[in-house]
Design an enzyme around this catalytic site. Sequence first.
Site, PDB file in Angstrom:
ATOM      1  CB  SER A 171      -4.996 -10.014 -20.364  1.00  0.00           C
ATOM      2  OG  SER A 171      -6.119  -9.238 -19.954  1.00  0.00           O
ATOM      3  CB  CYS A 220       2.880 -14.381 -17.948  1.00  0.00           C
ATOM      4  SG  CYS A 220       3.707 -14.594 -16.363  1.00  0.00           S
ATOM      5  CD  GLU A 239      -0.352 -12.673 -22.855  1.00  0.00           C
ATOM      6  OE1 GLU A 239       0.473 -13.104 -22.029  1.00  0.00           O
ATOM      7  OE2 GLU A 239      -1.333 -11.957 -22.549  1.00  0.00           O
TER       8      GLU A 239
END
Length: 502
Positions: free
Chosen positions: A229, A284, A385
């Site tokens: 992250s 991702c 996210e």
Amino acid sequence: MKTVTHWIGGKPYGDGPNASGTWGPVTDPATGEVTARVALAGADEVDAAVAAAKEAYTGWRTSSLARRTAILFRYRELLNARRDDLAALITAEQGKVQADALGEVARGLEIVELACGLGTALKGETSTEVSDRVDVASVRQPLGVVVGISPFNFPAMISMWMFPMAIACGNTFVHKPSSKAPSASMLLAELAAEAGVPDGVLNIVHGDETAVNALLDHPDVAAVSFVGSTPVARHVYGRAAANGKRVQALGGAKNHMLVLPDADLDAAAEAAVTAAFGSAGQRCMAVSVVVAVGSAGDALVSRIAERATAVRIGPGDDPASEMGPLVTRAHRDDVARHVAGAAAQGADVVLDGRDFTVAGRENGHWMGITLLDRVGTDSDVYRNEIFGPVLCVLRAETYEEAMDIVNGSPYGNAGSIFTRDGGAARRFQLEAEVGMVGVNVPMPVPVGHHSFGGWKDSAFGDHRMYGSEAVHFYTRGKVVTTRWPDPAETAAGPDLGFPASR
């Protein structure tokens, strides 16, 4: 119950007198059951792993490139023979369906194959006679002990993005995988030893932030590769760089897919569903935002919804499943919280996956496909996210307005455009402030001999993963200037048989 230990100095480490006494649970995402315990490293285990790597470095760095690549060729064959076993471990601990798990292994193998042929990439340069009898050569040498820290969502592939390239360059490696899905890394290490990788060249330590910070602070670590992250990537980059280490840290993403009115909407909808909900959105490179331009919006949302409802969700070990569960219960609940917040902040909930479950596996970490339309750029579900099967659709009247949305995001991992207009596609690939661009391709993951990485808050450091940039990251340059007198003009010394100068 299965126990997952560390791998240090070519063998399992951490079960018995060498154990720190700290363990973490490993859960089957499809059932919610704890299926194993994993050793969590403290400072002692980190020190042991780095010491083993440091000791092995002396011999490994001076080993011939031919020997290193021969070992990697054997490693590639062993991985290929055990790809089903590796995929099964991924499914059991991460939750991916079989097709996704096998695809992950295949993409990892691609980088192992790249490492097998690294000889030409490690070549130096030479300039002769830059001055009277003076030659200059540029060479690349390994760094020493390097560290890789990888996430749960690709427990095999991202590991193989890192250590094969690092050890092919002559470094030794300490890998810290996610403790949520640790078993794949252990099989990778066992097969490496079987292929002939010397003891200590590849080491595995499991753990949490204690192990991570110990690696970032360790004086014998020369470089750190990280994927995870953005907040953690920023921490890794800052702490390791402050300690004088070379760092590549890839962070989070909010990948936008821009769809123009002239696009093939059926193809765009199919691409959006595949890219948004494959691997349950836990990648991702997932498309998490579609920006529908002008008249494309209503028809595109309808097509996406139609295709999304046909996706078969179930346990990863069922060949019929096309999407599996999320990795943990806490993560599943966080995704659901964002969906609830989006509705409260004005989004139209076209598909709501919060109540989805699988009969007989009700305690699994299930989240059904969620489609949110007319999401605002100030919404939490857009700004954060989510890392789950949630697709946000934003509306824009013009291409310019859509590009303002794409480039206004703090993330810059990847972006794509769907259009039949070559001029519009060309503008997008030049104007999009992202590191990887797709034109009618929803997830533009570069092939192995190119490099992977984003811009802005999606990446910290100057080097990307794999490809030619990995060689530059895992080596450092040295320039050697030499001058040797002509033996025929040497005043004294042994007679080497050279004729006298004229």
